[in-house]
Every structure is written in structure tokens, then in C-alpha cells.
Scaffold this motif. Sequence first.
Motif, PDB file in Angstrom:
ATOM      1  N   TYR A 173     -56.883 -40.326 -31.827  1.00 36.37           N
ATOM      2  CA  TYR A 173     -56.891 -39.002 -32.444  1.00 36.37           C
ATOM      3  C   TYR A 173     -57.638 -39.098 -33.774  1.00 36.37           C
ATOM      4  O   TYR A 173     -57.244 -39.873 -34.650  1.00 36.37           O
ATOM      5  CB  TYR A 173     -55.463 -38.534 -32.737  1.00 36.37           C
ATOM      6  CG  TYR A 173     -54.632 -38.178 -31.530  1.00 36.37           C
ATOM      7  CD1 TYR A 173     -54.285 -36.858 -31.268  1.00 36.37           C
ATOM      8  CD2 TYR A 173     -54.164 -39.158 -30.664  1.00 36.37           C
ATOM      9  CE1 TYR A 173     -53.497 -36.518 -30.179  1.00 36.37           C
ATOM     10  CE2 TYR A 173     -53.378 -38.833 -29.565  1.00 36.37           C
ATOM     11  CZ  TYR A 173     -53.051 -37.509 -29.329  1.00 36.37           C
ATOM     12  OH  TYR A 173     -52.269 -37.180 -28.244  1.00 36.37           O
ATOM     13  N   ASP A 229     -55.388 -32.498 -33.290  1.00 34.15           N
ATOM     14  CA  ASP A 229     -54.088 -32.596 -32.625  1.00 34.15           C
ATOM     15  C   ASP A 229     -54.209 -33.015 -31.164  1.00 34.15           C
ATOM     16  O   ASP A 229     -53.216 -33.052 -30.444  1.00 34.15           O
ATOM     17  CB  ASP A 229     -53.303 -31.290 -32.759  1.00 34.15           C
ATOM     18  CG  ASP A 229     -54.039 -30.102 -32.159  1.00 34.15           C
ATOM     19  OD1 ASP A 229     -55.206 -30.252 -31.750  1.00 34.15           O
ATOM     20  OD2 ASP A 229     -53.437 -29.016 -32.097  1.00 34.15           O
ATOM     21  N   ARG A 230     -55.430 -33.331 -30.732  1.00 31.88           N
ATOM     22  CA  ARG A 230     -55.652 -33.828 -29.370  1.00 31.88           C
ATOM     23  C   ARG A 230     -56.567 -35.047 -29.435  1.00 31.88           C
ATOM     24  O   ARG A 230     -57.438 -35.133 -30.299  1.00 31.88           O
ATOM     25  CB  ARG A 230     -56.290 -32.741 -28.501  1.00 31.88           C
ATOM     26  CG  ARG A 230     -55.369 -31.566 -28.216  1.00 31.88           C
ATOM     27  CD  ARG A 230     -56.031 -30.563 -27.291  1.00 31.88           C
ATOM     28  NE  ARG A 230     -57.265 -30.021 -27.849  1.00 31.88           N
ATOM     29  CZ  ARG A 230     -57.358 -28.884 -28.529  1.00 31.88           C
ATOM     30  NH1 ARG A 230     -56.297 -28.148 -28.727  1.00 31.88           N
ATOM     31  NH2 ARG A 230     -58.515 -28.473 -28.987  1.00 31.88           N
ATOM     32  N   GLN A 232     -53.646 -35.543 -23.837  1.00 35.50           N
ATOM     33  CA  GLN A 232     -52.521 -35.470 -24.765  1.00 35.50           C
ATOM     34  C   GLN A 232     -51.203 -35.320 -24.008  1.00 35.50           C
ATOM     35  O   GLN A 232     -50.213 -35.975 -24.342  1.00 35.50           O
ATOM     36  CB  GLN A 232     -52.703 -34.301 -25.723  1.00 35.50           C
ATOM     37  CG  GLN A 232     -51.556 -34.142 -26.703  1.00 35.50           C
ATOM     38  CD  GLN A 232     -51.700 -32.886 -27.541  1.00 35.50           C
ATOM     39  OE1 GLN A 232     -52.411 -31.954 -27.180  1.00 35.50           O
ATOM     40  NE2 GLN A 232     -51.012 -32.864 -28.665  1.00 35.50           N
TER      41      GLN A 232
END
Length: 191
Positions: free
Chosen positions: A124, A129-130, A168
Motif C-alpha cells: 500500500y 487505502d488499497r 484488498q
Amino acid sequence: DTWVIPLVQMKPLGIRVDEQVTQSLLRAAGPDSTVFLTSGYFNLTQAYMRLVLGAGASYRILTASPEVNGFFGAKGVGAIPAAYTHIARQFYEQVCRLGQQERVRLHEYHRARWSFHAKGLWYYLRGQDRPCLTLIGSPNFGYRSVHRDLEAQIAIVTENEGLQSQLQEGQEGLYRRSTEVSSSTFQQPDR
């Protein structure tokens, strides 16, 4: 928007692509980035451990708890889970001695009547956030994978948000069934 790169390792034949790429990733993981690394057996090579401990990135390392280790309760090799626990304890103690408990966190996978043999790495970037990169394949990031066995995996680098979300979800699904290791973990009776 997506690249798939095959990686192979067979050090006895001089093929070290997987090792070189993994080391480059661990070395390049900068501050404010996060690396999730999963291996069914906690026995990172010394080189990988040095890179994790010397890097600026945050690391979340997931391994099997003793009861979901594939060797748990096996006749003749039943002590193998204890050996991996011992290695994890030594690494955790080193993390603590270096004051890196916030940056490098160990997790153990738990699931009744299952064995855990997941392997992978999710990277990451800072502020994301992914994951933008993942390694999927056979290596355990351990001595045998690097020095003895034939291993194959792929690196997926993607800007595709849908694929990033799927990667994710896979990573989070594994960690959802885990607990973070602390010093009290190694005081439990099964240790």
C-alpha cells in the motif's frame, strides 16, 4: 492499467528473480507505506528480516498460530509448529528491543479445524487505502523458498481500482481471522 510479472526462484541453478524482486520491494518500501506479508510458516530469511527491521514502511506480518500450522499434531513432526513459534518469538523480541512494535506487527491466523498456508505480499502506497502491488504464488519468504526449492509467483501491479479493491478484500479476509501478537502471546500454555 495492470501489469502481471512472472517471478521464478531456483537458486541452485542461479535463478534468483523472485528473491531479487522481493528484496527490492522490501528495501524500497518507504515511510508511510504499508506492507502486508503473509506466510504459513514464520521463517523469514535473515536478509528479509534485516530489510523489514531496517525499512521505513509499516509491516503487518501474518503467520499460522500453532493450532492451524499444517504440521500441528502430526506424528513424527509435531514439534515443527513450536519451532516456528520460537522463530516468531525471537523476531518479536528483536522488534521490541529496537522499539519498532508500532511499525512492525505480527499477527497469527486462527480458525478452528483449518490449517493455514496462505502466502502473499500486498503493498500500500502512502495515503492509499488499497494495494497497488501484490505478490501471489508459492514462496514462503523463508530459507527453503529462497535457497533450495523451485518457486514461482507473480507480481501484479495495478492502477485499476476494481482490482485493487479485490486484492484488498483478499488481504483483509485473511487478517480478519487473526490476532495481533504481543508478549503475552508467547506466555500461553500452547507455546
